[in-house]
Design an enzyme around this catalytic site. Structure first.
Site, short mmCIF file in Angstrom:
data_model
loop_
_atom_site.label_atom_id
_atom_site.label_comp_id
_atom_site.label_asym_id
_atom_site.label_seq_id
_atom_site.Cartn_x
_atom_site.Cartn_y
_atom_site.Cartn_z
CB CYS B 83 -0.98 -0.03 1.16
SG CYS B 83 -2.32 1.18 0.98
CG HIS B 195 -4.16 -3.53 2.61
ND1 HIS B 195 -3.22 -3.12 3.52
CD2 HIS B 195 -4.68 -2.41 2.06
CE1 HIS B 195 -3.18 -1.79 3.52
NE2 HIS B 195 -4.05 -1.34 2.64
CD GLU B 197 -2.19 -6.29 5.09
OE1 GLU B 197 -1.75 -6.68 3.99
OE2 GLU B 197 -2.29 -5.08 5.38
#
Lengths: 257, 217
Positions: B83, B195, B197
């Site tokens: 990001c 992202h 994650e």
């Protein structure tokens, strides 16, 4: 090949337990938010919203532990709302693993808090919850006002102007709840949704009133919502998340299937 | 042990990426740190970032993270930028006026819709930030794409996008009003706008690939 509309199940929790209850056929502990969040994630939920309704201070510590536990096991975005009043509250929740916080009453009592929060943590993690109720009489042009305390306390703030102001202060997303429709299962207030969605540049999550899958479709197509939030239709097993997504996709809405 | 250093420069939520990495194996040891020797002695490095670029760059420079990241890339150590971490690798960003960035990758960072309104192909207004799950087209093969279907959806949340000057570094692209770089790669560096994650199975697979990556492509 486009950004998908999102389905967001919402867990209402008190002292670390889901309070409205969840009735999955094969769930071990219907009150455990961690297990429920994991199940929703596996079922294809696009995000999870965790709404803390705990009043006591001790209970808040339990909430932080619950958020930590969810964030350690569920790898989709997690929003935490309820009782977020200070920058320290936000930091605590983000450190516990929340990706966004939802600010409700504190935005009304102190709008500058939203500006400070967005400056400090970035707009991407600041959701402002807008609770609106229709105040125009029959025959008048539609007008909605912001209410607090679960829809009991009027503020005199015009909902559309308020949403615009919150975005100009740095809100990255609006969680819009129609207090007229909340819990009714007769569908979103689509005129309200459309008015707010057209008024702001940021994504709008529609909430309040979902009773069936067509309501989700209407919220997106007619209400212009970027995401739909629902609790009871998923909790009580009336509809599953994959079923909802397929239903919406079959009606031409881009979904993550 | 597979040691991963997650670079901490005080910006945002490092819990998510650490927990996601830890969930992928008992041999994975994650350390959140800003210490140069700890970072450079790790097997691989995650360079995250959220928030405004001006604040991020100020902390990156204050803590000497710019030198660490450059040294890591020079040493061919696997680095995953996420990001705003990706945006910080470019030459400059239009966010907060104009902010010079690390310049490890040629190109700039621009706002969706510039100062006007972002429109899709049919002339409909698109919301900014670009928030939610969007398709990522893999523009080249790469060890980090292994086991991930082309055009899989990943979770994005950003108002600014990377415009690379060197198209040969493009590894993935996404369409939001126009195509933009969702992933860039250069040597042992892989940078993603989304992202991983927060992107459930596909995201975890990308992180798994990163944990197994020797930094070559």
């Amino acid at each position: 090949m486009a950004l998908a509309k999102r389905i967001i199940p919402c867990l209402d929790c008190d002292k670390g337990r889901v309070v409205k209850g969840v009735k999955f056929l094969d769930i071990r502990d219907a009150g455990d938010p961690v297990e429920i969040a994991r199940r929703y994630s596996e079922a294809g939920a696009d995000e999870i919203t965790f709404l803390d309704i705990t009043a006591s201070h001790e209970g808040r510590e339990t909430t932080v532990k619950t958020v930590e536990a969810i964030a350690s096991q569920v790898f989709i975005p997690l929003t935490v709302g309820g009782g977020i009043r200070t920058l320290e509250d936000i930091r605590t929740m983000l450190n516990a693993g929340a990706d966004k916080v939802s600010i409700n009453t504190a935005a009304v009592t102190n709008p500058e808090f939203v500006r400070q929060a967005a400056e400090k943590f970035g707009s991407q993690c600041i959701v402002v919850a807008v609770d609106a109720k229709k105040v125009s009489a029959e025959g008048e042009p539609d007008r909605w006002e912001i209410f607090t305390h679960g829809g009991r306390k009027p503020t005199g703030l015009d909902a559309i102007e308020w949403a615009r102001r919150m975005v100009s202060y740095g809100a990255g997303e609006i969680l819009l709840t129609s207090m007229d429709r909340d819990g009714t299962k007769i569908g979103f207030d689509l005129a309200l949704n459309r008015a707010i969605s057209d008024a702001v540049d940021v994504p709008v999550i529609a909430s309040g009133g979902v009773g069936n899958l067509q309501h989700l479709v209407d919220g997106v197509v007619q209400g212009g919502a970027d995401a739909v939030l629902a609790a009871s239709i998923f909790h009580f097993g009336e509809y599953s998340i994959p079923e909802a997504k397929q239903f919406m996709a079959d009606r031409g809405i881009t979904m993550r299937l | 042990m597979n040691r991963v250093a997650v670079i901490d420069y005080g910006m945002g939520n490092l819990h998510s990426v650490s927990k996601a990495l830890e969930s992928l194996g008992s041999d994975v040891q994650v350390e959140i740190t800003s210490d140069a020797s700890r970072i450079l002695s790790a097997d691989r490095i995650v360079f995250p970032g959220v928030g405004a670029i001006r604040d991020c760059m100020a902390e990156i420079l204050r803590l000497g993270i710019d030198v660490i990241v450059r040294d890591a890339v020079d040493a061919r150590k696997p680095v995953l930028a996420i990001c705003v971490g990706m945006q910080a690798l470019m030459q400059s960003s239009d966010e907060n006026g104009y902010v010079p960035c690390l310049g490890l990758l040629p190109g700039s960072v621009q706002r969706f819709g510039g100062s006007g309104t972002l429109l899709d192909g049919q002339g409909n207004r698109l919301k900014v930030p670009h928030m939610g799950w969007n398709n990522v087209h893999q523009t080249r093969t790469h060890p980090l794409w292994q086991g991930i279907e082309d055009n899989s959806r990943f979770y994005f949340v950003h108002s600014y996008f990377v415009n690379p000057a060197d198209q040969s570094q493009l590894a993935g692209e996404t369409d939001y009003g126009h195509r933009f770089a969702a992933a860039l790669s250069r040597d042992s560096l892989f940078a993603v706008q989304f992202h991983p994650e927060k992107s459930q199975h596909c995201g975890l697979q990308l992180l798994r690939n990163f944990l197994a990556w020797n930094g070559q492509c």
